[in-house]
Design a protein around this motif. Structure first.
Motif, mmCIF file in Angstrom:
data_model
loop_
_atom_site.group_PDB
_atom_site.id
_atom_site.type_symbol
_atom_site.label_atom_id
_atom_site.label_comp_id
_atom_site.label_asym_id
_atom_site.label_seq_id
_atom_site.Cartn_x
_atom_site.Cartn_y
_atom_site.Cartn_z
ATOM 1 N N THR A 313 67.740 -70.774 18.894
ATOM 2 C CA THR A 313 66.839 -70.174 19.893
ATOM 3 C C THR A 313 67.262 -70.597 21.296
ATOM 4 O O THR A 313 67.229 -69.795 22.233
ATOM 5 C CB THR A 313 65.384 -70.570 19.605
ATOM 6 O OG1 THR A 313 65.104 -70.295 18.234
ATOM 7 C CG2 THR A 313 64.421 -69.782 20.473
ATOM 8 N N GLY A 389 60.266 -69.129 14.867
ATOM 9 C CA GLY A 389 60.705 -70.286 14.096
ATOM 10 C C GLY A 389 60.055 -70.432 12.743
ATOM 11 O O GLY A 389 60.604 -71.052 11.848
ATOM 12 N N GLU A 390 58.862 -69.898 12.580
ATOM 13 C CA GLU A 390 58.143 -70.027 11.311
ATOM 14 C C GLU A 390 56.997 -69.029 11.347
ATOM 15 O O GLU A 390 56.654 -68.516 12.421
ATOM 16 C CB GLU A 390 57.610 -71.453 11.142
ATOM 17 C CG GLU A 390 57.013 -71.931 12.418
ATOM 18 C CD GLU A 390 56.318 -73.275 12.346
ATOM 19 O OE1 GLU A 390 55.755 -73.612 11.309
ATOM 20 O OE2 GLU A 390 56.306 -73.944 13.381
ATOM 21 N N PRO A 391 56.424 -68.765 10.191
ATOM 22 C CA PRO A 391 55.282 -67.853 10.192
ATOM 23 C C PRO A 391 54.164 -68.427 11.068
ATOM 24 O O PRO A 391 53.916 -69.631 11.056
ATOM 25 C CB PRO A 391 54.858 -67.811 8.721
ATOM 26 C CG PRO A 391 56.072 -68.241 7.937
ATOM 27 C CD PRO A 391 56.776 -69.220 8.827
ATOM 28 N N ASP A 413 55.760 -61.849 18.021
ATOM 29 C CA ASP A 413 56.105 -62.774 16.935
ATOM 30 C C ASP A 413 57.479 -62.348 16.445
ATOM 31 O O ASP A 413 57.631 -61.325 15.779
ATOM 32 C CB ASP A 413 55.038 -62.657 15.840
ATOM 33 C CG ASP A 413 55.376 -63.459 14.591
ATOM 34 O OD1 ASP A 413 56.384 -64.192 14.584
ATOM 35 O OD2 ASP A 413 54.614 -63.345 13.603
ATOM 36 N N THR A 414 58.495 -63.138 16.794
ATOM 37 C CA THR A 414 59.887 -62.713 16.603
ATOM 38 C C THR A 414 60.501 -63.380 15.379
ATOM 39 O O THR A 414 60.658 -64.593 15.343
ATOM 40 C CB THR A 414 60.720 -63.089 17.842
ATOM 41 O OG1 THR A 414 60.742 -64.519 17.977
ATOM 42 C CG2 THR A 414 60.128 -62.489 19.111
ATOM 43 N N TRP A 416 63.740 -64.074 13.142
ATOM 44 C CA TRP A 416 65.210 -64.038 13.105
ATOM 45 C C TRP A 416 65.712 -65.370 12.605
ATOM 46 O O TRP A 416 64.916 -66.216 12.177
ATOM 47 C CB TRP A 416 65.794 -63.649 14.461
ATOM 48 C CG TRP A 416 65.457 -64.547 15.631
ATOM 49 C CD1 TRP A 416 64.232 -64.726 16.197
ATOM 50 C CD2 TRP A 416 66.367 -65.348 16.382
ATOM 51 N NE1 TRP A 416 64.328 -65.591 17.254
ATOM 52 C CE2 TRP A 416 65.620 -65.978 17.392
ATOM 53 C CE3 TRP A 416 67.745 -65.583 16.312
ATOM 54 C CZ2 TRP A 416 66.213 -66.862 18.314
ATOM 55 C CZ3 TRP A 416 68.323 -66.435 17.224
ATOM 56 C CH2 TRP A 416 67.557 -67.065 18.217
ATOM 57 N N GLN A 417 67.012 -65.585 12.636
ATOM 58 C CA GLN A 417 67.623 -66.776 12.023
ATOM 59 C C GLN A 417 68.886 -67.167 12.786
ATOM 60 O O GLN A 417 69.463 -66.330 13.495
ATOM 61 C CB GLN A 417 68.056 -66.460 10.583
ATOM 62 C CG GLN A 417 66.992 -65.814 9.748
ATOM 63 C CD GLN A 417 67.505 -65.480 8.359
ATOM 64 O OE1 GLN A 417 68.379 -64.647 8.200
ATOM 65 N NE2 GLN A 417 66.949 -66.142 7.353
ATOM 66 N N THR A 418 69.329 -68.399 12.567
ATOM 67 C CA THR A 418 70.608 -68.831 13.128
ATOM 68 C C THR A 418 71.690 -67.797 12.793
ATOM 69 O O THR A 418 72.521 -67.442 13.636
ATOM 70 C CB THR A 418 71.007 -70.198 12.535
ATOM 71 O OG1 THR A 418 69.928 -71.112 12.727
ATOM 72 C CG2 THR A 418 72.263 -70.740 13.190
ATOM 73 N N ASP A 502 64.399 -65.247 2.978
ATOM 74 C CA ASP A 502 62.959 -65.202 3.246
ATOM 75 C C ASP A 502 62.259 -64.211 2.330
ATOM 76 O O ASP A 502 62.826 -63.182 1.960
ATOM 77 C CB ASP A 502 62.693 -64.770 4.699
ATOM 78 C CG ASP A 502 62.810 -65.927 5.666
ATOM 79 O OD1 ASP A 502 62.333 -67.024 5.340
ATOM 80 O OD2 ASP A 502 63.388 -65.742 6.749
ATOM 81 N N ARG A 517 60.400 -69.130 3.336
ATOM 82 C CA ARG A 517 61.644 -69.225 2.572
ATOM 83 C C ARG A 517 61.368 -69.130 1.077
ATOM 84 O O ARG A 517 60.389 -69.669 0.577
ATOM 85 C CB ARG A 517 62.328 -70.577 2.853
ATOM 86 C CG ARG A 517 62.678 -70.841 4.296
ATOM 87 C CD ARG A 517 63.765 -69.996 4.841
ATOM 88 N NE ARG A 517 65.006 -70.080 4.111
ATOM 89 C CZ ARG A 517 66.176 -69.618 4.601
ATOM 90 N NH1 ARG A 517 66.241 -69.089 5.812
ATOM 91 N NH2 ARG A 517 67.248 -69.693 3.887
ATOM 92 N N ARG A 528 64.842 -76.138 10.180
ATOM 93 C CA ARG A 528 65.288 -75.908 8.812
ATOM 94 C C ARG A 528 65.886 -77.153 8.228
ATOM 95 O O ARG A 528 66.804 -77.727 8.791
ATOM 96 C CB ARG A 528 66.389 -74.862 8.845
ATOM 97 C CG ARG A 528 65.923 -73.520 8.507
ATOM 98 C CD ARG A 528 66.976 -72.551 8.921
ATOM 99 N NE ARG A 528 67.981 -72.387 7.884
ATOM 100 C CZ ARG A 528 68.790 -71.338 7.868
ATOM 101 N NH1 ARG A 528 68.723 -70.426 8.809
ATOM 102 N NH2 ARG A 528 69.677 -71.212 6.921
#
Ligand code: PRX
Length: 650
Positions: A313, A389-391, A413-414, A416-418, A502, A517, A528
């Motif tokens: 992020t 980053g998380e729900p 509320d975005t 996404w992931q690394t 996810d 996850r 994570r």
């Protein structure tokens, strides 16, 4: 009583002025799937190219013909795109506002011109120290301007940066340095967090004593807190001594679109953290465009993302996205709760922040302090809020929307992931109705699907595993040094698709709700952590025979870490040993991996073939012991009874 409706329709006032309206989203989204080349070709024009690309999308998830290449014949430099091209029109605009840990220390405003000059000097210094295109540089810095300067300096000369979060301990640094063979490390004497020092240089010293780190020739040390540190000449050099005398111009390296930009290590279900590799053009196009569209960016916005630069992020939405867009980004060194829990809101007022992007764990922690600290501030400058980053649980969403944003600011509320490089599923604030807890709709070019464990695609209202069926420009390209692991981890479970790891639900309106996850990754405060990493840290202690680690629901952190530990025969359990093991994990990985609970386990529930039944351990940790399910396949069912009896009550 809660009167907030569960659907917040798009605010007409916001929509009237928004970059992307509902009608535009629908039209552009359809176009982005029907004609991806035309769509991403046009979006790619937002960058400055040394050679414009003629091939836009060259991708296939087919395992027999696998390739991911975007803008493949284009040439550009990421740092030049974040700096040089803004100089003519935005040279005096603030690129970075630096807010130090202590509210008494002066904030800094760094213009695009100054950031350009400082980056060029650092880039020249790296070149002078022998760093060349393709070399890896590890960055282990606090949230200070030099972190941004160092990343961009690497990008300018084509060196591949690997930023390691300042909360990681020596052996985690060493693993990451060894994996990519870094030639140089940039660190600081100390970081400052919540009024305390973080011994960064000492951690690097300890890391470089560990095996596999011989590739490191130079350690550049930023003088930050002024704390005394050991300097080992000639390896260690002060950053200012090497950088400040360099020329303020530095020719940017000509990079192919698919040349690596950075490596960022992230945890998976198995083994050591993976070096997620992102390349130059697709990543930059994707993070810049998502940043502009999702945050409805305006020229005069003051944008603040509270993430650390050590996570993706920070890469995409503090450094590359905002700076490629010529935005003003705030860099905050401190923590939300020091000197008191109004700090975030005070910083928002101090710098007239308009867009604020943070993590649910911070929202929940601050929510616990009540409304007073928030209401002691104005926050009148805010116009948009983001979560990542998380729900986000609906209760935290509502508090964020109502109390922090005064019910005026949309919340994006975005999800996404690394691995994805940028935002994949998120409301566009002028285009989508908001639902607390839902990331709503896919971004342009993103094709999500839900599949059952057998890989069958689920249509309509459904819950399943979240896959993405076609490539997008920001996608990671490989696991550094292990392309096979990349394919096996992400593309083999559901062949032809990228598997996110996810779980997700799609409601009757077609909105997506990420459920968390489905693999052995725990999301602790938005960080994570692989259960396997914590387990291997535990078993590296001489008194531990075996360990199993699972996540459990945690009010503030989202998930906590619950460890079951079997001691070697003859070792006695004690509270002292429990503390010692917790300290051992912190020393091996870092404080983010601290187990919340550690239960002594005389045995672990295993199948007859010796596989640990984590499902059962999760249920015990969650205190859902009435849902243990079938235990008859266990080699020794009595193990479960004893674990249930001795459960650590959180
Ligand atoms: O489980 C999802 C969760 O964070 C994971 C990715 O973590 P990382 O690679 O560290 O990147 C975090 C920042 C992008 C995902 O697999 N996650 C991230 N954002 C959300 C989320 N879960 C639910 N809602 C989100 N908005």
């Amino acid at each position: 009583m809660n009167t907030t409706p569960t659907v917040h329709p798009v605010d007409p006032a916001f929509a009237a002025d928004a970059r992307i309206t509902r009608e535009q989203y629908q039209r552009l989204y359809a176009g982005s799937l029907e004609q991806p080349e035309a769509f991403w070709g046009r979006i790619g024009e937002r960058l400055d190219w040394m050679t414009p690309p003629t091939v836009i999308k060259d991708t296939s998830f087919d395992l027999h013909d696998f390739r991911i290449r975007w803008y493949a014949d284009g040439e550009l430099n990421a740092a030049a795109n974040c700096l040089d091209r803004h100089l003519a029109e935005r040279g005096d605009k603030t690129a970075i506002i630096f807010e130090p840990d202590s509210p008494d220390a002066p904030a800094q405003h760094i213009s695009y011109r100054e950031l350009h000059a400082r980056t060029c000097q650092a880039a020249n210094a790296l070149r002078a120290l022998g760093v060349r295109k393709g070399d890896r540089v590890t960055i282990y810095l606090p949230m200070i301007p030099e972190a941004v300067v160092s990343m961009l300096a690497c990008a300018r000369i084509g060196a591949v940066h690997s930023v390691v979060f300042g909360g990681f301990a020596a052996s985690s640094i060493a693993d990451r340095v060894a994996d990519c063979g870094s030639k140089l490390i940039i660190t600081a004497d100390e970081g400052r967090r919540g009024g305390r020092g973080v011994p960064l240089k000492a951690n690097v010293d300890a890391a470089l004593k560990l095996p596999g780190t011989n590739s490191v020739e130079t350690v550049l040390v930023v003088r930050h807190s002024g704390a005394a540190v050991d300097m080992q000449m000639p390896r260690d050099r002060w950053f200012d001594a090497v950088v400040d005398s360099q020329p303020v111009e530095c020719e940017p390296e000509r990079m192919n679109a698919e040349d690596p930009l950075f490596i960022l290590y992230t945890s998976g279900s198995t083994g050591k953290p993976k070096g997620v590799l992102h390349t130059t053009a697709g990543y930059l196009v994707y993070c810049a465009y998502t940043h502009e569209a999702v945050f409805d960016l305006r020229e005069d916005d003051v944008y603040w993302c509270t993430a650390d630069i050590g996570w993706v992020t920070g890469h995409s939405y503090i450094v590359y996205g905002p700076l490629a867009n010529g935005a003003t980004a705030l860099v905050f060194e401190g923590v939300p709760t020091w000197p008191d829990s109004a700090r975030f809101w005070q910083v928002i007022d101090k710098h007239a922040v308009t867009i604020f992007y943070t993590a649910p764990t911070a929202i929940r922690a601050l929510m616990r302090e009540g409304d007073e600290p928030v209401k002691s501030t104005s926050r009148g400058s805010l116009r948009l809020l983001g979560s990542v980053g998380e729900p986000i649980n609906p209760e935290a969403w509502r508090w964020y929307f109502e109390v922090v944003g005064g019910s005026r600011c949309p919340v994006v509320d975005t999800w996404w992931q690394t691995e994805t490089g940028g935002i994949m599923i998120s409301p566009l604030p002028g285009a989508m109705d908001l639902k607390p807890g839902s990331a709503t709709r896919p971004f342009f070019g993103v094709q999500p699907a839900l599949v059952d464990p057998a890989g069958r695609v689920l249509e309509g209202e459904a819950e399943g595993n979240l896959v993405i069926t076609d490539s997008w420009p920001g996608q990671m390209r490989t696991v550094y040094g292990d392309h096979q692991r990349f394919i096996d981890t992400y593309f083999r479970t559901y062949p032809g698709n990228y598997f996110s790891g996810d779980g997700c639900r799609r409601d009757a309106d077609g909105d997506y709700w990420i459920t968390g996850r489905v693999d052995d990754v725990i999301n602790v405060s938005g960080h994570r952590i692989g259960t396997a990493e914590v387990e291997s840290a535990l078993v590296s202690h001489p008194k531990v025979a075996e360990a199993a680690v699972v996540g459990f629901p945690h009010d503030v952190k989202g998930q906590g870490i619950y460890a079951y530990v079997t001691l070697v025969a003859g070792e006695a359990s004690s509270d002292g040993l429990r503390d010692e093991l917790v300290r051992h994990v912190r020393a091996q990985i870092g404080p983010i991996a601290t187990p919340d609970h550690l239960q002594w386990a005389p045995g672990l529930p295993k199948t007859r073939s010796g596989k640990i039944m984590r499902r059962i351990l999760r249920k015990i940790a969650e205190n859902a012991t009435d849902q243990l399910g079938d235990t008859s396949t266990l080699a020794d069912p009595s193990v479960v009874e004893s674990l249930v009896r001795d459960r650590r009550v959180p």
